[in-house]
Design a protein around this motif. Structure first.
Motif, PDB file in Angstrom:
ATOM      1  N   ILE A   2       0.800  -1.220   0.000  1.00 50.48           N
ATOM      2  CA  ILE A   2       0.000   0.000   0.000  1.00 50.48           C
ATOM      3  C   ILE A   2       0.836   1.273   0.000  1.00 50.48           C
ATOM      4  O   ILE A   2       0.281   2.363  -0.104  1.00 50.48           O
ATOM      5  CB  ILE A   2      -1.004   0.026   1.157  1.00 50.48           C
ATOM      6  N   SER A   3       2.137   1.147   0.098  1.00 47.30           N
ATOM      7  CA  SER A   3       2.987   2.331  -0.038  1.00 47.30           C
ATOM      8  C   SER A   3       3.290   2.638  -1.501  1.00 47.30           C
ATOM      9  O   SER A   3       3.967   3.624  -1.798  1.00 47.30           O
ATOM     10  CB  SER A   3       4.292   2.145   0.734  1.00 47.30           C
ATOM     11  N   LYS A   4       2.763   1.826  -2.422  1.00 45.14           N
ATOM     12  CA  LYS A   4       3.002   1.990  -3.861  1.00 45.14           C
ATOM     13  C   LYS A   4       1.696   2.393  -4.552  1.00 45.14           C
ATOM     14  O   LYS A   4       0.755   1.592  -4.628  1.00 45.14           O
ATOM     15  CB  LYS A   4       3.529   0.698  -4.478  1.00 45.14           C
ATOM     16  N   PRO A   5       1.598   3.627  -5.062  1.00 43.00           N
ATOM     17  CA  PRO A   5       0.348   4.078  -5.680  1.00 43.00           C
ATOM     18  C   PRO A   5      -0.149   3.176  -6.803  1.00 43.00           C
ATOM     19  O   PRO A   5      -1.362   2.927  -6.900  1.00 43.00           O
ATOM     20  CB  PRO A   5       0.710   5.481  -6.207  1.00 43.00           C
ATOM     21  N   ASP A   6       0.739   2.675  -7.645  1.00 43.71           N
ATOM     22  CA  ASP A   6       0.300   1.820  -8.751  1.00 43.71           C
ATOM     23  C   ASP A   6      -0.311   0.523  -8.240  1.00 43.71           C
ATOM     24  O   ASP A   6      -1.299   0.024  -8.803  1.00 43.71           O
ATOM     25  CB  ASP A   6       1.470   1.513  -9.684  1.00 43.71           C
ATOM     26  N   ALA A   7       0.260  -0.031  -7.180  1.00 40.07           N
ATOM     27  CA  ALA A   7      -0.261  -1.275  -6.618  1.00 40.07           C
ATOM     28  C   ALA A   7      -1.645  -1.064  -6.015  1.00 40.07           C
ATOM     29  O   ALA A   7      -2.543  -1.897  -6.168  1.00 40.07           O
ATOM     30  CB  ALA A   7       0.696  -1.818  -5.558  1.00 40.07           C
ATOM     31  N   VAL A   8      -1.838   0.052  -5.342  1.00 43.74           N
ATOM     32  CA  VAL A   8      -3.136   0.350  -4.744  1.00 43.74           C
ATOM     33  C   VAL A   8      -4.171   0.633  -5.827  1.00 43.74           C
ATOM     34  O   VAL A   8      -5.322   0.187  -5.742  1.00 43.74           O
ATOM     35  CB  VAL A   8      -3.027   1.528  -3.759  1.00 43.74           C
ATOM     36  N   ALA A   9      -3.771   1.362  -6.870  1.00 40.96           N
ATOM     37  CA  ALA A   9      -4.683   1.617  -7.988  1.00 40.96           C
ATOM     38  C   ALA A   9      -5.143   0.315  -8.628  1.00 40.96           C
ATOM     39  O   ALA A   9      -6.318   0.153  -8.984  1.00 40.96           O
ATOM     40  CB  ALA A   9      -4.011   2.519  -9.019  1.00 40.96           C
ATOM     41  N   ALA A  10      -4.221  -0.635  -8.769  1.00 44.31           N
ATOM     42  CA  ALA A  10      -4.575  -1.935  -9.345  1.00 44.31           C
ATOM     43  C   ALA A  10      -5.545  -2.686  -8.435  1.00 44.31           C
ATOM     44  O   ALA A  10      -6.479  -3.344  -8.909  1.00 44.31           O
ATOM     45  CB  ALA A  10      -3.311  -2.762  -9.577  1.00 44.31           C
TER      46      ALA A  10
ATOM     47  N   GLY B 225      -7.703   1.419   6.620  1.00 43.04           N
ATOM     48  CA  GLY B 225      -6.247   1.385   6.582  1.00 43.04           C
ATOM     49  C   GLY B 225      -5.705   0.788   7.864  1.00 43.04           C
ATOM     50  O   GLY B 225      -5.470   1.492   8.855  1.00 43.04           O
ATOM     51  N   ASN B 226      -5.497  -0.520   7.844  1.00 42.71           N
ATOM     52  CA  ASN B 226      -4.994  -1.228   9.020  1.00 42.71           C
ATOM     53  C   ASN B 226      -3.518  -1.598   8.894  1.00 42.71           C
ATOM     54  O   ASN B 226      -2.848  -1.815   9.897  1.00 42.71           O
ATOM     55  CB  ASN B 226      -5.815  -2.499   9.245  1.00 42.71           C
ATOM     56  N   ALA B 227      -2.995  -1.659   7.690  1.00 41.96           N
ATOM     57  CA  ALA B 227      -1.605  -2.099   7.491  1.00 41.96           C
ATOM     58  C   ALA B 227      -0.629  -1.171   8.197  1.00 41.96           C
ATOM     59  O   ALA B 227      -0.801   0.050   8.203  1.00 41.96           O
ATOM     60  CB  ALA B 227      -1.285  -2.161   6.005  1.00 41.96           C
ATOM     61  N   GLY B 228       0.379  -1.757   8.781  1.00 42.10           N
ATOM     62  CA  GLY B 228       1.404  -0.951   9.442  1.00 42.10           C
ATOM     63  C   GLY B 228       2.610  -1.810   9.776  1.00 42.10           C
ATOM     64  O   GLY B 228       2.492  -3.022   9.946  1.00 42.10           O
ATOM     65  N   LEU B 229       3.758  -1.172   9.852  1.00 39.87           N
ATOM     66  CA  LEU B 229       4.989  -1.835  10.277  1.00 39.87           C
ATOM     67  C   LEU B 229       5.335  -1.354  11.669  1.00 39.87           C
ATOM     68  O   LEU B 229       5.193  -0.169  11.976  1.00 39.87           O
ATOM     69  CB  LEU B 229       6.135  -1.510   9.314  1.00 39.87           C
ATOM     70  N   ARG B 230       5.768  -2.261  12.516  1.00 46.90           N
ATOM     71  CA  ARG B 230       6.090  -1.894  13.892  1.00 46.90           C
ATOM     72  C   ARG B 230       7.519  -2.294  14.208  1.00 46.90           C
ATOM     73  O   ARG B 230       7.915  -3.411  13.951  1.00 46.90           O
ATOM     74  CB  ARG B 230       5.107  -2.561  14.854  1.00 46.90           C
TER      75      ARG B 230
ATOM     76  N   TRP C  40      13.025   5.073   9.604  1.00 52.42           N
ATOM     77  CA  TRP C  40      12.008   6.101   9.838  1.00 52.42           C
ATOM     78  C   TRP C  40      11.045   6.188   8.658  1.00 52.42           C
ATOM     79  O   TRP C  40       9.831   6.140   8.810  1.00 52.42           O
ATOM     80  CB  TRP C  40      12.696   7.443  10.086  1.00 52.42           C
ATOM     81  N   HIS C  41      11.598   6.290   7.469  1.00 53.37           N
ATOM     82  CA  HIS C  41      10.746   6.458   6.303  1.00 53.37           C
ATOM     83  C   HIS C  41       9.980   5.184   5.961  1.00 53.37           C
ATOM     84  O   HIS C  41       8.842   5.247   5.471  1.00 53.37           O
ATOM     85  CB  HIS C  41      11.553   6.916   5.081  1.00 53.37           C
ATOM     86  N   GLU C  42      10.569   4.028   6.207  1.00 51.46           N
ATOM     87  CA  GLU C  42       9.868   2.780   5.930  1.00 51.46           C
ATOM     88  C   GLU C  42       8.575   2.695   6.743  1.00 51.46           C
ATOM     89  O   GLU C  42       7.517   2.304   6.225  1.00 51.46           O
ATOM     90  CB  GLU C  42      10.761   1.578   6.264  1.00 51.46           C
ATOM     91  N   ILE C  43       8.643   3.070   8.015  1.00 52.46           N
ATOM     92  CA  ILE C  43       7.458   3.021   8.871  1.00 52.46           C
ATOM     93  C   ILE C  43       6.403   4.014   8.377  1.00 52.46           C
ATOM     94  O   ILE C  43       5.225   3.691   8.228  1.00 52.46           O
ATOM     95  CB  ILE C  43       7.835   3.328  10.330  1.00 52.46           C
ATOM     96  N   LEU C  44       6.831   5.253   8.101  1.00 52.60           N
ATOM     97  CA  LEU C  44       5.873   6.268   7.644  1.00 52.60           C
ATOM     98  C   LEU C  44       5.300   5.939   6.275  1.00 52.60           C
ATOM     99  O   LEU C  44       4.164   6.309   5.972  1.00 52.60           O
ATOM    100  CB  LEU C  44       6.539   7.648   7.614  1.00 52.60           C
ATOM    101  N   SER C  45       6.061   5.238   5.441  1.00 52.34           N
ATOM    102  CA  SER C  45       5.592   4.958   4.083  1.00 52.34           C
ATOM    103  C   SER C  45       4.363   4.063   4.074  1.00 52.34           C
ATOM    104  O   SER C  45       3.547   4.135   3.144  1.00 52.34           O
ATOM    105  CB  SER C  45       6.706   4.309   3.252  1.00 52.34           C
TER     106      SER C  45
ATOM    107  N   ALA D 294       2.138   3.365   7.157  1.00 53.14           N
ATOM    108  CA  ALA D 294       1.039   3.849   7.997  1.00 53.14           C
ATOM    109  C   ALA D 294       0.507   5.205   7.559  1.00 53.14           C
ATOM    110  O   ALA D 294      -0.697   5.470   7.676  1.00 53.14           O
ATOM    111  CB  ALA D 294       1.486   3.909   9.453  1.00 53.14           C
ATOM    112  N   LEU D 295       1.366   6.092   7.072  1.00 51.38           N
ATOM    113  CA  LEU D 295       0.924   7.442   6.716  1.00 51.38           C
ATOM    114  C   LEU D 295       0.798   7.621   5.204  1.00 51.38           C
ATOM    115  O   LEU D 295      -0.275   7.959   4.695  1.00 51.38           O
ATOM    116  CB  LEU D 295       1.880   8.477   7.303  1.00 51.38           C
ATOM    117  N   ASP D 296       1.880   7.357   4.478  1.00 50.81           N
ATOM    118  CA  ASP D 296       1.781   7.434   3.011  1.00 50.81           C
ATOM    119  C   ASP D 296       0.716   6.472   2.500  1.00 50.81           C
ATOM    120  O   ASP D 296      -0.062   6.807   1.598  1.00 50.81           O
ATOM    121  CB  ASP D 296       3.123   7.090   2.357  1.00 50.81           C
ATOM    122  N   GLY D 297       0.664   5.280   3.077  1.00 48.99           N
ATOM    123  CA  GLY D 297      -0.306   4.284   2.639  1.00 48.99           C
ATOM    124  C   GLY D 297      -1.738   4.748   2.833  1.00 48.99           C
ATOM    125  O   GLY D 297      -2.602   4.481   1.992  1.00 48.99           O
ATOM    126  N   ALA D 298      -2.003   5.450   3.929  1.00 54.12           N
ATOM    127  CA  ALA D 298      -3.355   5.962   4.169  1.00 54.12           C
ATOM    128  C   ALA D 298      -3.725   7.020   3.135  1.00 54.12           C
ATOM    129  O   ALA D 298      -4.865   7.061   2.651  1.00 54.12           O
ATOM    130  CB  ALA D 298      -3.449   6.537   5.578  1.00 54.12           C
TER     131      ALA D 298
END
Length: 253
Positions: A68-76, A93-98, A111-116, A118-122
């Protein structure tokens, strides 16, 4: 005559729904009559098994692997959902890395992997699903936050930041999308009895049962019940809120 299911005719996408809280959310929405897309980014077997179990129980579910951090994948994923079920009404939006990493040892990459996720994915999920909701006259956006950034925690500044940002995103969307009859809320679980990896702080997450006023951890089904309520007809006047489900561990304000 049998009572009509609250979400009959609705279509939901639940990210990170192969196991634990996400799985329970998907099952709860399906039990109320929604067709559900079961999403994960890696473990195909878990995602397919969850979808299969819902179908075998008489519900409707489709597995879909997407980061879900990839716009093309979510669009598909959204395109496949529309093709299979006719549209999208609910996006959870439940997916998240901890991770548990002290701040001074935390890399920018982590840092960016986590935000990508939970936040970018949302943001990406909302961008892809909101146009479909508008076509159907309204919809529901729900993000899964948590108690840790409200009550404070050690070794999770990236997770805390991502969840604080998620709640801000949902409040903004609640205002902006209200004219389209789209609600946007966040559910913040407390210490929930789930199976979690060592990087997430071990089983059960934050807080021992003795520190929780109700004297126990929550069950994933209790989080799912709140999500189903917000997505249902009785939750349509609730928007822009963070709903705390934590047994009194933290009093939201």
């Amino acid at each position: 005559m049998a009572e009509r299911q609250a979400l009959a005719g609705k279509v939901a996408i639940v990210t990170g729904s192969g196991k634990n809280i996400g799985k329970c959310i998907a099952e709860a929405l399906a039990a109320e009559g929604a067709a559900v897309v079961i999403n994960g980014r890696g473990d195909r077997a878990i995602v397919e098994n969850t979808a299969s179990a819902i179908n075998q129980a008489g519900g409707r579910a489709m597995p879909f692997i997407a980061d879900i951090s990839k716009p093309d994948a979510v669009a598909a994923m959204v395109a496949a959902t529309v093709k299979e079920f006719g549209g999208v009404d609910i996006a959870v939006g439940n997916a998240g890395l901890r991770r548990q990493t002290p701040f001074l040892e935390m890399s920018f990459e982590e840092w960016h992997e986590i935000l990508s996720v939970a936040l970018d994915g949302a943001f990406i999920l909302a961008k892809a699903t909101v146009p479909e909701m508008i076509k159907r006259g309204g919809g529901t956006l729900i993000g899964l936050s948590g108690v840790s950034h409200h009550a404070g925690s050690v070794g999770r500044v990236h997770v805390n930041a991502s969840k604080a940002g998620l709640e801000g995103l949902m409040r903004g969307l609640a205002k902006e999308l209200a004219p389209h009859n789209i609600t946007a809320n966040t559910v913040a679980p407390g210490s929930i009895d789930t199976v979690r990896g060592p990087s997430a702080g071990g089983p059960g997450g934050r807080g021992h049962s003795g520190s929780i006023p109700l004297g126990r951890q929550g069950r994933p089904e209790e989080i799912a019940a709140m999500v189903a309520f917000l997505a249902g007809p009785n939750g349509r006047y609730i928007t822009g809120q963070t709903i705390h489900v934590n047994g009194g561990l933290f009093f939201g304000k």
